[in-house]
Structures are given as C-alpha cells and as structure tokens.
Design an enzyme around this catalytic site. Structure first.
Site, short mmCIF file in Angstrom:
data_model
loop_
_atom_site.label_atom_id
_atom_site.label_comp_id
_atom_site.label_asym_id
_atom_site.label_seq_id
_atom_site.Cartn_x
_atom_site.Cartn_y
_atom_site.Cartn_z
N ASP A 186 40.07 17.10 15.56
CA ASP A 186 40.97 16.94 14.41
C ASP A 186 41.51 15.51 14.34
O ASP A 186 41.95 14.95 15.34
CB ASP A 186 42.16 17.90 14.52
CG ASP A 186 41.75 19.36 14.50
OD1 ASP A 186 40.64 19.67 14.98
OD2 ASP A 186 42.54 20.19 14.02
N HIS A 248 41.30 23.04 7.23
CA HIS A 248 42.10 22.24 6.29
C HIS A 248 41.26 21.59 5.20
O HIS A 248 41.83 20.96 4.30
CB HIS A 248 42.90 21.17 7.04
CG HIS A 248 44.18 21.69 7.63
ND1 HIS A 248 45.40 21.55 7.02
CD2 HIS A 248 44.41 22.38 8.77
CE1 HIS A 248 46.34 22.12 7.76
NE2 HIS A 248 45.76 22.63 8.83
N ASP A 657 52.05 23.13 -11.47
CA ASP A 657 51.83 21.82 -12.09
C ASP A 657 50.33 21.61 -12.30
O ASP A 657 49.68 20.83 -11.61
CB ASP A 657 52.42 20.73 -11.18
CG ASP A 657 52.24 19.33 -11.76
OD1 ASP A 657 52.12 19.21 -13.00
OD2 ASP A 657 52.19 18.37 -10.97
N GLU A 668 59.00 26.18 -16.55
CA GLU A 668 58.12 26.30 -15.39
C GLU A 668 58.93 26.42 -14.10
O GLU A 668 58.55 27.13 -13.17
CB GLU A 668 57.16 25.11 -15.32
CG GLU A 668 56.10 25.12 -16.41
CD GLU A 668 55.31 23.83 -16.45
OE1 GLU A 668 54.12 23.88 -16.80
OE2 GLU A 668 55.88 22.76 -16.12
#
Length: 722
Positions: A186, A248, A657, A668
């Site tokens: 990572d 990820h 968004d 919103e």
C-alpha cells in the site's frame, strides 16, 4: 645500575591489583541492573506502542464498517423503493450502470483534443506513446510539486485504459539470475514513499521489474500523482510493471477517504471527467500476480473458496465497485415487468447485532471465533427499522406487490428460477473478487466472515495450506494491513504482508518496506522512513509522538459520544452520585464505543484524576479538552449527530453533489440530513436542519460549500495546543 623494585613497591602493586578487582565486580552488578532497567523500560514502551497501535487500527476499521453499512443502506433503498421516491433518486447515480457502454463511445469520452494547454503552463509536456524520458520528467515534476495539465492527464488515462483492456486478470511474471523483482505494498497517496523507493531501488525498467500491490490512493495527499507515475511506467514497460487492484481502487470508497476530494480540488474544471475515467480504469486493473508459478501476490488475501481458475475467467470490469454485488435481472411480481435487483445488495437494516456482516460471507461464525486474541471492533447496532417515511414506503410497496412478508423474509426470498444459475455464478465470481481485495489472515484455523472490516473473510493457516497446495504455490504475498516494521510473516512463513506507506497513522507510527525477490524466491526486505524528522527521533520520542496523536483521535471519539457515555455511566450510578468505579467506567466506555480497547490500561492517559479508584464522570466529560464551533443553533442534538457521523455525512454530500461542484443547495442539504436520519433511525426535525443551514451559510447565497461545512465542524483537541 639497576631497575629492581623494593618490597614496599611490590606490596603496593599487589594492593593495586586487589583494588582493581573490586570496582570490576561492582561494574558487572551495575551493568546487570542497568540491563534489567533498560529491558523494563523498553517493555513499558512496547506496551504503550501496542496500545497506540490498537487505537489507530480500531478507529480505522470502525470507519470501514461505517462505510459498508452506509453503502448497504443505499443498496436497500435502491432495491425496495419506487423509482420515483426522493430518497432513491438522490443516490441512484452511484448504482447506475455506466452510461457509456461501448468501447467506441468510451474512446470519444477519453478524447481531449478540445482541452487547450495555455502558453503560461510551465509543467511537464507529455508526448505519446510514452517514453522513459517522459515518465522521468513526470517524476521530477511531481517531486517539485508541479501539477500536470488536465489535457495530459486525460491522455495518459486514455492510453492506460486501452492497455489495461488487453491484460489478463492474473499477471504472470518470471525472474532470472540477472533480474530481481520488486514488490511494493500500500502507498495510499504517500508520494514521498514512492520516490524514496525509486531512489533506493531504481526506477522501473526492463531490468528492474516491479509489482505494485494495490491501494495506491486515498488518505494521503498525492494519490493522483502516484497513479499517473505508475500508469506512465506501465505504458513504457507493460511487461515489467504490474499493478494489482486494491480495495481502495473503488469510487465508492474514494468518496469517504479523500481521493474524490483530492481530484476535484486539483482539477476543478475537468475533475468530474477524470474521476469518471478512473472509475472505469479501476475496474480494469488486474486482480493478482503470480511469480514463477510459485508465489501469489494479491492485495487482501484468500478464503476457503478461492479458485484462481475462476478468478482468471471473471469479467473483472463488471465490478466497478467491489462493494456492490452483481446485478441479476428477474421478473418482478407487479405486472411482470423486469427489474434490476440484487439479493446481497438489500442488506440494509437488520436485527441489532454486535458486528456488521461481511460483504460476501453471511454464515454464522463458528464458536471458536469468539475466543480469538484479535479484538473485535463491535459496531453500533444497525437499525432494525428505518424512519417512518421509509417504513411507510416499504409497507406500501409490499401491499402493491401483494406481499405479506417481513423485511427478513423479503431478504431471504428466492430469485426467479429462470435466472437462478446465472445469479449464482455472478455471486460466486463477486465473492472471489471481494475475498481477494478485503480479506485478512488470522492465527486460528478456519475461515470466518471478516466482521471487523465488514468485507471479505479472516482465513487461518489451514486455509493457506489448502489453497497454496491446490494451486501448487509456496508463498502468498499480500498487503492491506499496516505493519509497524513494514512487513510481517504469518502462517508458518507462508503468508507475507508488505506495507509500503511509512508514517501511515502518524509520523513515527510505522516504517515502510518493499520486497526484492530473485529466482530462489526468497524475499529480501528493505525498510525505510520517508520523514527525516522521524528518523531523528529517539524511541521514546517516537512512541510519545504517536501516542499523543492516537489519544487525540480517541478523545474525539469519546467526545462525540458524550451523551451515550453519560447514559451508560448513569446505569452504574443509580443514586446519581456522579461517581463510578474504574471497572464500571471501562465497561460502560467499551459498551458505547465498541472499539475493543484495553480501557483500564488506557485509563491513566484518559482520566486525569481519581478518588479511591472512583471516577467523577461528569467532570471527566468536561475535561476532554475538545472544542466545537460556536453557532446559534436551537437544537444542539443535531450537532452531536453531526460530530458522530462526520465521515458518513461527507460521503452523502459527495454522492448528492452529482455535478461535483463542491456545493449543494439548501434543499439538497435538507435531503442529505433526511437520508442520514433514515440510516441512523434518528428523528431530525426539518426546523433543526433549516436552522443549521442558515447558521453556516456565511455568504448568504443559498448554497453550502461542502469543504467549508466539513471544516467548520471539525473538532479541535485543545490539549494538543497547550
């Protein structure tokens, strides 16, 4: 003339020899005392270091659980709500199939001819096909914090996508006597670590092959730069640079852990397009690498059902997000219309439980799982029902469909037999991918759901033995977990974890490492610290630094749960004395936070004073040294909800968004809070939401800047400023 000695001189010499032996014995005893003291000193530091490590890891994994629970809630809305429902419309775009499906249309989408590079641009200029010289210039530019122009970013991503499409799911790599292969774990946006690896080990080339084992992005500040460098070298050396997908490399995860925000901050005009292309690229990244037919390299790990032959056959690009199970198409009961549904996706509210279910493992863990030494990160119970609006909608849908099932029964409904075989195959393939990306090893035999992270499984040494033996392999190399020394063996040295992001939790928290492996397939480790300041710290200073950071994060967690903590303490204080025992303090704190931490060991760092082993919990809450923004808000309970669910709220903001403008309207904002309240089974009044919106609309333009809002409500630990 002589040089003889008198008797007195001889006697003096003998005395001298005697007096010398006495300090020597004393010195030995002193050395033993010092050695004993030093060992005790190092042991105490090690206890502190392990507690610090547990705090960081527990908070990290609890965040991953929250991410998966929130996504499962969204899946539940998509699965059960009518297409016209407002909640469904808010989040439908993250589940929608890619609008652009054909390669020819993607080619047009990647086209960047209309993007002009101004004369004032002083960054690197790229030419295609990419060359070693071009990538070297890119590395130097990023080293000096220059930004690559959006046109070149789009071109580089387009070329990468075209190359990834022709790669197989499993890379196959060979070593030779003159060529070692380097394996990195990572990086998580830590560009300084990647640059240090290149400095120490050399740039990728045909003589210096590399495997990068996923999780290139999130958490760090330079995730995009790392991707562009790795993609550049992949284009120049496609046979010598190998990239595995990590958990990820997923656009849903990126919304929570910083990569989405990073891209939109660096490329305000073209950021949305860049993110869309990266979403597509992530789905095409290979899933594994095999070295000399003997060493398997995957990001997370394996399970008892891992089948490399099946992994080699799956259409990996279908799984844009590994958090989302595959879609199946079947006939709904209402009028025979076809509906896209997903059995595993509808894993929203269930009965209260101590841990969140694993994404791909739904069976109950065996009894011995409860005796594992690894502390479990117990989640807050998921809601057994949603807010009244969600419940009413579900009841209405069931009535219209002619169903009289409870939620649990609805979850267990069998799919249409006509598509049963396809659905089962898709589910198996998806599970293979989730296990490869999300799983962790455990010391006990067996394979159980990874309820700590919420995805994949925990697998034991017997599973390692069986899977490696079945595929004629001798070693499994994986990443996915931060290790203090940058690497760690387990399972009789048949599983090796490698982690390349140094200072992952805090400066000094861990070293990074990479592996060099020759034809003998024996791993050789190189460790490093990217921070010069950290290299100059003593052991005590390093432990103290990271300990303070961990305790600061823990105090924030305690502060945002203060109402729940007080309620928990009062259960042990029936006479309202304001005092409880240390044992009860530790028990109540764990029951609220469910982090699995040794609270009684941590007590001296968290509780400043006690009287006769009793804690004044009201005073303790006041002394947590956390400050919050001073806003004129009538309903303060909404603030505590805000602090407690800070990351979830930001994730919902990013999802709502849709144009990635960085701001949302009052309407919103109101819908965001309603979604969160449904997820948490918490009633938040419209008046309180409107009050909060008005108080943070600083320029009174009727919209709310997401970044400013999240920063305004970031808690500050006053103890770190004293």
């Amino acid at each position: 003339m002589g040089c003889g000695m008198g008797k007195s001189e001889l006697r003096l010499k003998k005395c001298d020899r005697v007096t010398i032996s006495v300090p020597a014995a004393t010195a030995i005893r002193a050395a033993l005392l010092i050695q004993r003291w030093y060992r005790q000193y190092v042991a105490r530091l090690e206890v502190r270091r392990r507690c610090t490590w547990n705090i960081f890891q527990s908070i990290e994994y609890a965040g991953e659980q929250d991410q998966i629970k929130l996504y499962n809630f969204f899946g539940f809305l998509m699965h059960h709500f009518t297409p016209a429902s407002s909640e469904r419309n808010l989040i439908s775009h993250i589940f929608r199939e890619n609008e652009i499906c054909h390669h020819a249309e993607w080619e047009r989408y990647f086209c960047c001819e209309s993007v002009e590079v101004p004369d004032s641009y002083d960054g690197p200029h790229l030419t295609f096909p990419m060359t070693f010289c071009g990538v070297s210039k890119l590395v130097e530019a990023f080293k000096h914090k220059q930004l690559l122009h959006a046109r070149y970013v789009l071109q580089l991503l387009g070329e990468t996508w075209r190359l990834l499409r022709i790669l197989t799911n499993i890379n196959h790599v060979s070593t030779c006597h003159t060529k070692e292969i380097t394996i990195c774990g990572d990086l998580h946006g830590h560009l300084e670590d990647l640059l240090l690896i290149f400095y120490k080990n050399g740039l990728p080339s045909s003589e210096k092959p590399y495997v990068f084992n996923g999780d290139f992005v999130d958490r760090g500040k330079n995730s995009l730069e790392i991707l562009l460098i790795l993609f550049g070298f992949l284009l120049v050396y496609p046979n010598d640079v190998h990239l595995n997908r990590g958990n990820h490399e997923d656009h849903i995860v990126n919304m929570r852990y910083g990569f989405t925000k990073e891209v939109l901050g660096k490329y305000r005009v073209h950021g949305k397009k860049i993110l869309k292309l990266l979403q597509k690229i992530f789905s095409w990244l290979p899933l594994a690498t095999v070295i000399d037919h003997k060493v398997l390299v995957v990001h997370g790990g394996i399970s008892d059902t891992t089948d490399l032959d099946m992994i080699a056959r799956v259409d990996r690009h279908k799984y844009v997000s590994a958090l989302r199970p595959p879609k199946t198409t079947h006939h709904a009961v209402n009028g025979g219309k076809t509906m896209n549904s997903n059995d595993s996706e509808a894993s929203g509210p269930v009965e209260a439980r101590r841990r969140v279910c694993s994404l791909s493992h739904h069976r109950s863990p065996p009894p011995q799982w409860h005796n594992l030494p690894r502390r479990s990160l117990h989640n807050l119970p998921m809601s057994s029902q949603l807010s009244w609006s969600v419940e009413e909608e579900l009841k209405r849908r069931r009535r219209l469909a002619g169903l009289d099932q409870s939620y649990g029964e609805l979850q267990r409904s069998d799919p249409d037999p006509e598509c049963g075989a396809t659905a089962e195959t898709d589910e198996q393939e998806w599970k293979q991918i989730v296990d490869v990306l999300w799983s962790d090893p455990m010391p006990q035999n067996g394979c159980v759901p990874n309820e700590v992270r919420g995805g994949g499984c925990y697998w034991g040494p017997d599973v390692t033995e069986e899977v490696l033996g079945r595929h004629n392999l001798q070693l499994l190399i994986r990443s996915h977990e931060c290790k203090q020394d940058g690497y760690e063996f387990c399972h009789n040295r048949k599983v090796l974890t490698i982690f390349s992001a140094s200072n992952y939790y805090e400066v000094g928290s861990n070293r990074g490492a990479y592996i060099r492996m020759g034809p003998d397939l024996v791993p050789h480790f190189v460790q490093y610290q990217a921070s010069r300041a950290c290299r100059e710290l003593t052991l005590r200073q390093s432990v103290g630094w990271t300990e303070r950071s961990a305790l600061r994060a823990l105090r924030e967690q305690l502060f945002v749960h203060k109402s729940d903590l007080i309620s928990g303490f009062q259960e042990f204080d029936p006479n309202n004395t304001g005092m409880i025992s240390l044992r009860h303090w530790a028990s109540a704190t764990e029951s609220v936070l469910k982090l699995g931490l040794p609270w009684r060991v941590l007590r001296p760092q968290l509780v400043s004073s006690t009287q006769y082993s009793m804690v004044d919990y009201q005073q303790w809450i006041r002394e947590l040294s956390i400050t919050e923004p001073k806003l004129e808000i009538s309903d303060t309970s909404i603030l505590e909800t805000m602090y407690k669910n800070h990351s979830n709220l930001e994730t919902i903001f990013r999802i709502i968004d849709t144009d990635h403008s960085g701001s949302i309207s009052f309407e919103e904002f109101h819908q965001t809070w309603k979604l969160l309240s449904s997820h948490l089974k918490t009633e938040i009044s419209s008046e309180a939401i409107a009050d909060l919106a008005q108080s943070i609309d600083f320029n009174k333009d009727g919209s709310i800047d997401i970044n400013e809002f999240m920063e305004a409500f970031r808690l500050v630990d006053l103890s770190s400023h004293t």
